[in-house]
Design a protein around this motif. Structure first.
Motif, PDB file in Angstrom:
ATOM      1  N   GLY A  51       0.930  -1.069  -0.025  1.00 35.72           N
ATOM      2  CA  GLY A  51       0.057  -0.171   0.121  1.00 35.72           C
ATOM      3  C   GLY A  51       0.999   1.495   0.046  1.00 35.72           C
ATOM      4  N   ILE A  52       1.699   1.247   0.832  1.00 36.17           N
ATOM      5  CA  ILE A  52       2.695   2.501   0.823  1.00 36.17           C
ATOM      6  C   ILE A  52       3.340   2.492  -0.376  1.00 36.17           C
ATOM      7  CG2 ILE A  52       4.701   3.266   1.883  1.00 36.17           C
ATOM      8  CD1 ILE A  52       3.898   1.960   4.412  1.00 36.17           C
ATOM      9  N   VAL A  53       3.959   1.624  -1.070  1.00 36.98           N
ATOM     10  CA  VAL A  53       4.730   1.603  -2.428  1.00 36.98           C
ATOM     11  C   VAL A  53       3.806   1.982  -3.456  1.00 36.98           C
ATOM     12  CG1 VAL A  53       5.624   0.430  -4.356  1.00 36.98           C
ATOM     13  CG2 VAL A  53       6.499   0.051  -1.681  1.00 36.98           C
ATOM     14  N   PHE A  54       2.442   1.470  -3.473  1.00 33.59           N
ATOM     15  CA  PHE A  54       1.485   2.114  -4.342  1.00 33.59           C
ATOM     16  C   PHE A  54       1.145   3.433  -4.421  1.00 33.59           C
ATOM     17  CE2 PHE A  54      -2.905   2.033  -6.116  1.00 33.59           C
ATOM     18  CZ  PHE A  54      -2.704   1.539  -7.333  1.00 33.59           C
ATOM     19  N   THR A  55       0.900   3.872  -3.114  1.00 34.11           N
ATOM     20  CA  THR A  55       0.566   5.271  -2.811  1.00 34.11           C
ATOM     21  C   THR A  55       1.992   6.212  -3.371  1.00 34.11           C
ATOM     22  OG1 THR A  55      -0.731   4.682  -0.968  1.00 34.11           O
ATOM     23  CG2 THR A  55      -0.074   6.930  -1.092  1.00 34.11           C
ATOM     24  N   VAL A  61       3.107   9.733 -10.320  1.00 34.46           N
ATOM     25  CA  VAL A  61       2.530   9.795 -11.607  1.00 34.46           C
ATOM     26  C   VAL A  61       1.767  11.188 -11.202  1.00 34.46           C
ATOM     27  CG1 VAL A  61       0.629   8.868 -12.753  1.00 34.46           C
ATOM     28  CG2 VAL A  61       2.547   7.272 -11.995  1.00 34.46           C
ATOM     29  N   ALA A  62       1.183  11.473 -10.399  1.00 34.69           N
ATOM     30  CA  ALA A  62       0.477  12.845 -10.333  1.00 34.69           C
ATOM     31  C   ALA A  62       1.329  14.059 -10.440  1.00 34.69           C
ATOM     32  CB  ALA A  62      -0.310  12.888  -8.796  1.00 34.69           C
ATOM     33  N   VAL A  63       2.671  13.968  -9.825  1.00 31.28           N
ATOM     34  CA  VAL A  63       3.438  15.078 -10.031  1.00 31.28           C
ATOM     35  C   VAL A  63       4.106  15.089 -11.216  1.00 31.28           C
ATOM     36  CG1 VAL A  63       5.805  15.789  -9.227  1.00 31.28           C
ATOM     37  CG2 VAL A  63       4.145  14.947  -7.578  1.00 31.28           C
ATOM     38  N   SER A  64       4.167  13.992 -11.809  1.00 29.76           N
ATOM     39  CA  SER A  64       4.794  13.890 -13.344  1.00 29.76           C
ATOM     40  C   SER A  64       3.735  14.588 -14.405  1.00 29.76           C
ATOM     41  CB  SER A  64       5.129  12.596 -13.745  1.00 29.76           C
ATOM     42  OG  SER A  64       6.070  11.918 -13.023  1.00 29.76           O
ATOM     43  N   ALA A  65       2.405  14.107 -14.158  1.00 34.59           N
ATOM     44  CA  ALA A  65       1.050  14.828 -14.997  1.00 34.59           C
ATOM     45  C   ALA A  65       1.178  16.250 -14.941  1.00 34.59           C
ATOM     46  CB  ALA A  65       0.073  13.888 -14.544  1.00 34.59           C
TER      47      ALA A  65
END
Length: 85
Positions: A51-55, A61-65
């Motif tokens: 869960g921590i890795v997925f978060t 991904v959000a920062v890259s977007a």
């Protein structure tokens, strides 16, 4: 003379004490539970780590977007600025 008169405190009835019956624990039938407790703890730890890795991946991904979107807006404004001149 100026002190209020307090009511008498009622006495509570004393409860009768009955002896409690003790029962021997029932013998366990089947497999022991101890090995499965370790498996449960390991599974919970694995789920928490995943869960921590997925978060963290979702945050990356959000920062890259967001950065790609900002770069696209800047490039668009630069390209539109050169066409208007």
């Amino acid at each position: 003379m100026f002190r209020p008169k307090l009511p008498d405190v009622p006495t509570l009835p004393t409860p009768t004490v009955t002896p409690q019956q003790t029962q021997a624990p029932a013998p366990s039938v089947g497999r022991p539970v101890a090995p499965y407790v370790g498996v449960g703890v390991g599974a919970v730890a694995a789920v928490v780590v995943v869960g921590i890795v997925f978060t963290a991946l979702l945050a990356a991904v959000a920062v890259s977007a967001v950065s790609v979107a900002i770069a696209a807006v800047v490039l668009r404004s630069l390209v539109n600025g050169t066409h208007k001149r």
